[in-house]
Motif scaffolding. Structure first.
Motif, mmCIF file in Angstrom:
data_model
loop_
_atom_site.group_PDB
_atom_site.id
_atom_site.type_symbol
_atom_site.label_atom_id
_atom_site.label_comp_id
_atom_site.label_asym_id
_atom_site.label_seq_id
_atom_site.Cartn_x
_atom_site.Cartn_y
_atom_site.Cartn_z
ATOM 1 N N GLY A 161 0.782 -1.221 0.000
ATOM 2 C CA GLY A 161 0.000 0.000 0.000
ATOM 3 C C GLY A 161 0.815 1.272 0.000
ATOM 4 O O GLY A 161 0.254 2.364 -0.159
ATOM 5 N N ASP A 306 -1.770 4.335 -5.161
ATOM 6 C CA ASP A 306 -1.937 3.617 -3.899
ATOM 7 C C ASP A 306 -3.404 3.616 -3.466
ATOM 8 O O ASP A 306 -3.925 2.621 -2.949
ATOM 9 N N ARG A 307 -4.076 4.744 -3.682
ATOM 10 C CA ARG A 307 -5.472 4.849 -3.264
ATOM 11 C C ARG A 307 -6.384 3.992 -4.142
ATOM 12 O O ARG A 307 -7.299 3.330 -3.639
ATOM 13 N N GLY A 309 -5.350 1.453 -6.051
ATOM 14 C CA GLY A 309 -4.897 0.065 -6.090
ATOM 15 C C GLY A 309 -4.789 -0.477 -7.499
ATOM 16 O O GLY A 309 -4.794 -1.685 -7.710
ATOM 17 N N ARG A 357 4.145 -1.949 -8.070
ATOM 18 C CA ARG A 357 3.444 -2.466 -6.901
ATOM 19 C C ARG A 357 4.097 -3.725 -6.387
ATOM 20 O O ARG A 357 4.301 -3.925 -5.208
#
Length: 376
Positions: A161, A306-307, A309, A357
């Motif tokens: 994350g 990140d928010r 995904g 990621r």
């Protein structure tokens, strides 16, 4: 309850488990040291690529036709690229198996930095094309060794994350490093030798803080046997079995090629393509435009990825922006167009780092072997 069971129950990996997925967020100090190292790397890599190396080659050849300089620069870069293909995966595989008391990655980061810096100093002293090529190859190998280990620390220590935001601190220092390096070698020092020495010193100085960051040590039970056969076998990761890894690798290769062509040949484009009498000054201006877009886009898109995904969206965005930059320069080559293209390219470079990621498959061969060794 064993240490492994206790760690599992508390969702915290035991200290010796170098292959566990990180869950604890890295702090600001870690990110600052990480960004500092990348700032030194980009200064040392891109200042030669954009200015020092092409100018050095052109000064050595004194060609009647500018194409000779471009071809010579391409040959030198191409030879170095052959070593990149070998050095990157080999260094990664060896650092995975390093059981030093200083950790898995830090010895390679330190060694790569020293090799990189020494080769740059040597490069500044060369006056023959063949010697320039050899010195640049050595510098490139040092760059690969250092960055392969440094990039791996994201998978080692940064939770999923937080990886988008942390990866942004790989791209943001790139733009700052370019402009800082160009300003140093055009306004503070004069001459190729002094320019190479300055960026080499900056590389070592800026890499030092990260060498004091804790690095996971590989336990003897986790370490795969170091043999030539095992290392070579681990270099292949099936894109069919791990399609996300395969697509990520392919996309990063293509985006990197586009970015390298845009930045590496920019001085020649201004000098010979536009006939710009102030090519070096305008190179700094274009780099400033590039820098602003890389910094803003890297940090903004990092948090957004990140928010959300979602990473593939940002890879597609990166490719689209860099393709737009290339088309603009091909259709309407001019200095104003180049400024717009620099903004597109900078945003595309920032978006490309959103694909980090996971920089390794969920269950890579090394981890499986380590798990079997621990179980036995």
């Amino acid at each position: 309850m064993t240490e492994l069971d206790a760690a599992s129950a508390s969702n915290v990996a035991p200290a010796h488990d170098a292959f566990a997925e990180p869950v604890r967020r890295v702090r600001a100090g870690w990110i600052a040291a990480f960004a500092s190292a990348w700032l030194g790397i980009w200064m040392a890599q891109l200042t030669p690529v954009q200015l020092l190396l092409p100018a050095q080659i052109d000064a050595e050849l004194h060609p009647e036709d500018w194409i000779e300089s471009v071809v010579a620069f391409g040959v030198v870069s191409g030879i170095a690229a052959v070593f990149v293909v070998v050095a990157y995966p080999l260094t990664g595989a060896l650092s995975d198996r390093t059981a030093s008391r200083f950790g898995r990655r830090r010895p390679w980061i330190a060694g790569g930095a020293l090799l990189f810096a020494a080769a740059l100093v040597l490069l500044g002293l060369q006056t023959q094309l063949w010697a320039i090529a050899i010195a640049w190859v050595l510098a490139t190998i040092g760059f690969c060794v250092m960055t392969a280990a440094l990039t791996a620390t994201i998978s080692d220590q940064v939770p999923v994350g937080q990886r988008g935001f942390v990866s942004g601190w790989m791209s943001a220092p790139q733009a700052v490093g370019i402009i800082a390096g160009l300003l140093l070698v055009t306004t503070v020092v004069t001459g190729a030798a002094a320019g190479y020495a300055v960026v080499a010193g900056a590389l070592v100085l800026l890499a030092v803080p990260f060498l004091f960051v804790p690095d996971a040590r590989l336990d003897a039970r986790e370490r795969a046997r170091v043999t030539a056969r095992n290392v070579v076998a681990s270099l292949w990761i099936s894109p069919r079995r791990y399609p996300d890894f395969g697509w990520t690798l392919l996309s990063r290769v293509l985006v990197s090629i586009g970015n390298a062509l845009g930045t590496g040949l920019l001085l020649y484009f201004l000098m010979f393509g536009l006939g710009d009498p102030n090519a070096e000054d305008d190179l700094i201006v274009l780099t400033l435009v590039y820098m602003v877009f890389v910094i803003v886009a890297s940090l903004a898109l990092g948090r957004l990825s990140d928010r959300l995904g979602r990473r593939r969206l940002f890879v597609f965005l990166a490719a689209t922006l860099q393709a737009a930059a290339a088309l603009l320069l091909a259709i309407a080559p001019s200095l104003p167009t180049a400024m717009v293209a620099a903004g597109c390219s900078g945003s595309g470079t920032a978006a490309s780092s959103r694909s980090t990621r996971r920089s390794r498959p969920r269950c890579c061969p090394t981890r499986r072997r380590a798990a079997r060794t621990s179980a036995s």
